[in-house]
Enzyme design. Sequence first.
Site, PDB file in Angstrom:
ATOM      1  N   SER A 193      35.294   8.461  38.952  1.00  0.00           N
ATOM      2  CA  SER A 193      34.227   9.209  39.601  1.00  0.00           C
ATOM      3  C   SER A 193      33.653   8.426  40.760  1.00  0.00           C
ATOM      4  O   SER A 193      33.873   7.221  40.885  1.00  0.00           O
ATOM      5  CB  SER A 193      33.126   9.521  38.590  1.00  0.00           C
ATOM      6  N   PRO A 209      36.126  19.199  41.099  1.00  0.00           N
ATOM      7  CA  PRO A 209      34.909  18.512  41.560  1.00  0.00           C
ATOM      8  C   PRO A 209      33.665  18.979  40.802  1.00  0.00           C
ATOM      9  O   PRO A 209      33.504  20.167  40.536  1.00  0.00           O
ATOM     10  CB  PRO A 209      34.819  18.925  43.031  1.00  0.00           C
ATOM     11  N   CYS A 264       9.082   3.687  26.621  1.00  0.00           N
ATOM     12  CA  CYS A 264       8.865   2.381  26.014  1.00  0.00           C
ATOM     13  C   CYS A 264      10.143   1.582  26.025  1.00  0.00           C
ATOM     14  O   CYS A 264      10.772   1.371  24.978  1.00  0.00           O
ATOM     15  CB  CYS A 264       8.357   2.555  24.590  1.00  0.00           C
TER      16      CYS A 264
HETATM   17  C1  LIG Z   1      33.952  14.373  34.803  1.00  0.00           C
HETATM   18  C2  LIG Z   1      35.212  15.073  35.104  1.00  0.00           C
HETATM   19  C3  LIG Z   1      35.340  15.766  36.299  1.00  0.00           C
HETATM   20  C4  LIG Z   1      34.255  15.807  37.350  1.00  0.00           C
HETATM   21  O1  LIG Z   1      34.002  14.572  37.914  1.00  0.00           O
HETATM   22  P1  LIG Z   1      33.009  14.482  39.184  1.00  0.00           P
HETATM   23  O2  LIG Z   1      32.880  13.029  39.404  1.00  0.00           O
HETATM   24  O3  LIG Z   1      31.733  15.123  38.784  1.00  0.00           O
HETATM   25  O4  LIG Z   1      33.668  15.214  40.298  1.00  0.00           O
HETATM   26  C5  LIG Z   1      36.510  16.459  36.521  1.00  0.00           C
HETATM   27  N1  LIG Z   1      37.508  16.448  35.616  1.00  0.00           N
HETATM   28  C6  LIG Z   1      37.421  15.786  34.453  1.00  0.00           C
HETATM   29  C7  LIG Z   1      38.539  15.839  33.488  1.00  0.00           C
HETATM   30  C8  LIG Z   1      36.273  15.079  34.161  1.00  0.00           C
HETATM   31  O5  LIG Z   1      36.195  14.407  33.010  1.00  0.00           O
END
Ligand SMILES: *Cc1c(COP(=O)(O)O)cnc(C)c1O
Length: 474
Positions: A234, A313, A386
């Site tokens: 990511s 995405p 906290c």
């Molecule tokens: C989390 C995830 C995404 C989306 O990732 P982004 O960083 O939000 O674009 C897409 N495909 C899979 C399999 C994921 O686990």
Amino acid sequence: MATTTAVPGWLHAPADPNALAEQVWPAGAHRDDDGAVVIGGLALTELAERFGTPLYVVDEADARSRARRILAAFEAAAASVGTSVAVYYAGKAFLSAEIVRWVSSEGLAVDVCSGGELAVALAAGADPARLGFHGNNKSLAEIERAVEVGVGAIILDSEIEIERVARAAEQAGRIQRVRLRVNSGVHASTHEFLATAHEDQKFGVSLERAVELGARIRSHASLDFLGLHCHIGSQIFDSAGFAESAERLLAAHAELARVAPVPELNLGGGFGIAYTSVDDPTPIERISLGIAEAVARACRAHGVPVPKLAFEPGRSIIGPAGVTLYTVGTVKPVPVEGGWRHYVSVDGGMSDNARTALYGADYTVRLAGRVSDEPPALVRVAGKHCESGDIVVDADYLPHDVAPGDLVAVAATGAYCWSLANNYNHVPRPPVVAVRDGVARVIVHGERIDDLLARDAGIHPQHPASNPSGGTTA
Ligand SMILES: *Cc1c(COP(=O)(O)O)cnc(C)c1O
């Protein structure tokens, strides 16, 4: 200028601590004559008055335009190499019925990764055939439900799951379309990627088993094999990691394609966004083209047709469209090497934004209700929990006169904030308000303390939402 380890290397005192860096705020964000930040045609001061703080604000036009732009970019890139593309919005970034409707009406499909997310997408009216269902440990009930409603593709994450989904489809008398998630050994983070033979993580099957397991999928009459899937990470800023991963996958894809057509290749999501003024992701048009060209090159090398592409995405659609609005409660100067850090404590925290504590994420904060001519002061925005790790913005600058009662806005909180929200310290989760053309509407209700008490069986022996037998109405 004093150098101090209290300030991260990337952060510089801004010439104007009131300025809204274009790449981190929703498109068109600006200040009105009173200095209040305006998003979607509404001053954040007005929103705070109407809905209270903390408050998640999502700019609908901005989210829709990002969805459109990303879809158009991938369509153009796919067309340039003679294929087509499907773009799935990764619902885990932020899923609510309205968001599903926005992205669906912009032409995107939707990915879900739990029975709960599936229920939201279906309740929003999403076409089941345009849903992808992910997860490394889907329950049997989730698999059966996905098959029953006709989910367009289930992404198989393990050898065990191949058999589970095959059996569920067989019992339902259906042919279920599936993808096989493969771990390419490429793991990308913001500025680099790591390519190894194996990646030590829970998702997917290893690349060298992809051909064997693809054949296994094909041996089940109740499964329809669409192709391989890979998600490399990511907050990725360029196409190099995707290209490397695609090249690796293509060898297995080509071997499978020699036996029977493999119609698709899904390269996941992970496209990065700007959280601070120094973040500079490559435009999606260049990234998508770079990936498509890498896929086409690898297909030529292996002598197979370019498959239909798919991407997922999440963050890059909803992240920059959201901001979180807080009210400052206390300001506390703390001496640090080379000067002072002002701890600005707000009325939310790690319950509405866990990313800073969880990932060391960086954010941008600005005064939302006024401007100030005071010089910039180094601040750390802390929450009210906290826990000393309860930080929302690790380091940024606000005008030196930031004071209790000030409204502050944190940018780029649209993704993975509401979806990771929690009730630490019995703090209710804030509402989400969508703004568009000067109109605000609640798209997710905020919680009240009563909602939290309702779950406490020592106060309410019967959950208000449970059926008389005591089982929950799932
Ligand atoms: C989390 C995830 C995404 C989306 O990732 P982004 O960083 O939000 O674009 C897409 N495909 C899979 C399999 C994921 O686990």
